[in-house]
Design an enzyme around this catalytic site. Structure first.
Site, short mmCIF file in Angstrom:
data_model
loop_
_atom_site.label_atom_id
_atom_site.label_comp_id
_atom_site.label_asym_id
_atom_site.label_seq_id
_atom_site.Cartn_x
_atom_site.Cartn_y
_atom_site.Cartn_z
N ASP A 9 0.85 -1.19 0.00
CA ASP A 9 0.00 0.00 0.00
C ASP A 9 0.89 1.24 0.00
OD1 ASP A 9 -2.02 1.83 0.29
OD2 ASP A 9 -2.84 0.96 2.12
N ASP A 103 -3.56 2.44 -5.54
CA ASP A 103 -2.33 2.48 -4.75
C ASP A 103 -2.14 1.29 -3.82
OD1 ASP A 103 -4.38 3.18 -3.00
OD2 ASP A 103 -3.04 4.38 -1.77
N GLU A 104 -2.92 0.25 -4.00
CA GLU A 104 -2.69 -0.92 -3.16
C GLU A 104 -3.06 -2.21 -3.88
OE1 GLU A 104 -5.80 -1.83 -0.01
OE2 GLU A 104 -6.12 0.32 -0.28
MG LIG Z 1 -2.45 3.91 0.29
#
Ligand SMILES: [Mg+2]
Length: 388
Positions: A9, A103-104
């Site tokens: 993340d 983003d993860e």
């Molecule tokens: Mg994040």
């Protein structure tokens, strides 16, 4: 050999990209938000969080809490570019990669040890590469189960790695508040609290029969998760696939009600096809063509990825509002589901019960459509007259 699942993340991703674009933002309280009266905070830097600001908070509230906060309006193209580069790096370490949002994502590292070494060695290498090549910090949780790794990466922030040794999953989760468990939403939490369940450990120890009584069959899944047991698989990303529908109107129009109604129809068709293929949309996209043939599109990440008409339509209407920039007549409207992912588990992030009900309803409707044709079932809101 126990499984080894990474959850990776990026830390304050949008803010971090804004800082790469404008280094003057380093060390300062920064939020990403469209900054309109009714908008919310999409991301907040750690400096802003010290004032109590957090993502999903109304923009006005964030400004009250931290008057000196710097507001970035967001560079979504850049976010997507960095996101792609991030997942490209991850994919070198395992082909089994499941992006959960920009983003993860989850990475199944099991079986890759021979190539890149023990999990901690690989995670350290990934973290260093992401920092060196993209200038971004990534936090990584490693365990035998997705649900545990997700929590571990959160605990590792910022820029950390948390490795949960096999057999220690339940101990890690036990003291955490119940709401941190994937699948416990604002409806499930009070029901658990009413039973005196405050921590994940409390749920882990609840008698199995009681779990079923209070939460139904989903309760069993939740209790397994609370015990650190989760055998759900990391599902590979499907690249460059999308499902879309569009409609060219008989007469060009500017009528917002008509457009909204048409959008709903398109969304429902896309939703139906997503569910039919067992896919969920990670991004929603609305496109319009004005009467002068100029084409405008807007898209939006869906986190978690979804196949629910209701959620898709909500995103669609937000996008439609954004994409309508002038009072020129519109000849075509389209809706697309993009960044498609397979699998069921993503949807549970919202709220188990509410989602379950909606899913049952949709499944029933889909089954009828399967037998008698798509048009035999409609949401009541689609029965309104089309031109008002
Ligand atoms: Mg994040």
């Amino acid at each position: 050999m126990p499984r080894s699942v990474f959850h990776l993340d990026l830390d304050t991703f949008f803010v971090a990209v804004e800082r790469l674009l404008d280094p003057a933002l380093y060390g300062k309280p920064v939020i990403v938000s469209s900054g309109t009266a009714r908008s919310v905070v999409s991301a907040a830097s750690y400096e802003a969080r010290k004032f109590g600001v957090h993502s999903a908070m109304p923009f006005a509230q964030a400004q009250r809490l931290c008057p000196q906060v710097i507001v970035c309006h967001g560079h979504f193209r850049e976010y997507e570019k960095y996101s792609r580069a991030f997942f490209d790096i991850l994919e070198e370490y395992s082909p089994n990669l499941q992006p959960a949002s920009l983003d993860e994502g989850y990475l199944e590292y099991t079986g890759c040890e021979k190539l890149f070494g023990p999990p901690l060695v690989a995670a350290t290498a990934i973290q260093a590469r992401v920092k060196k090549e993209l200038g971004l910090d990534v936090s990584i949780g490693i365990s035998t189960a997705k649900v545990v790794s997700k929590i571990a990466s959160d605990m590792a922030k910022p820029a950390g790695i948390l490795y949960v040794r096999p057999g220690h999953e339940a101990a890690l989760l036990a003291p955490l508040p119940i709401r941190q468990l994937f699948g416990v939403g604002p409806k499930t939490e009070p029901r658990l609290r009413a039973l005196g369940i405050r921590s994940i450990g409390d749920l882990a120890q609840l008698p199995r029969a009681l779990v079923g009584k209070v939460l139904g069959s989903m309760g069993y899944w939740l209790q397994d998760a609370a015990q650190g047991k989760d055998d759900s698989q990391v599902v590979r990303r499907e690249q460059a696939k999308s499902i879309s529908h569009e409609e060219t109107f008989m007469l060009d129009t500017t009528d917002p009600k008509f457009l909204r109604h048409a959008l709903h129809r398109l969304v429902c068709e896309v939703g139906y096809r997503l569910r039919k293929h067992g896919l969920k949309a990670g991004t929603a996209c609305v496109k319009i063509r004005y009467a002068d043939f100029s084409l405008h599109t807007k898209s939006k990440a869906l986190n978690p990825a979804t196949d629910m008409d209701r959620v898709l339509f909500k995103a669609g209407t937000q996008l439609l509002d954004k994409v309508l920039t002038c009072r020129v007549r519109i000849r075509l409207l389209g809706f697309a589901a993009q960044k498609l992912v397979e699998g069921k588990e993503q949807g549970m992030l919202l709220d188990v019960e509410d989602n379950k009900k909606m899913e049952h309803l949709q499944t029933a409707a889909d089954q009828i459509r399967e037998r008698y044709g798509y048009d035999t079932v409609r949401w009541a809101s689609l029965l309104r007259p089309e031109v008002e």
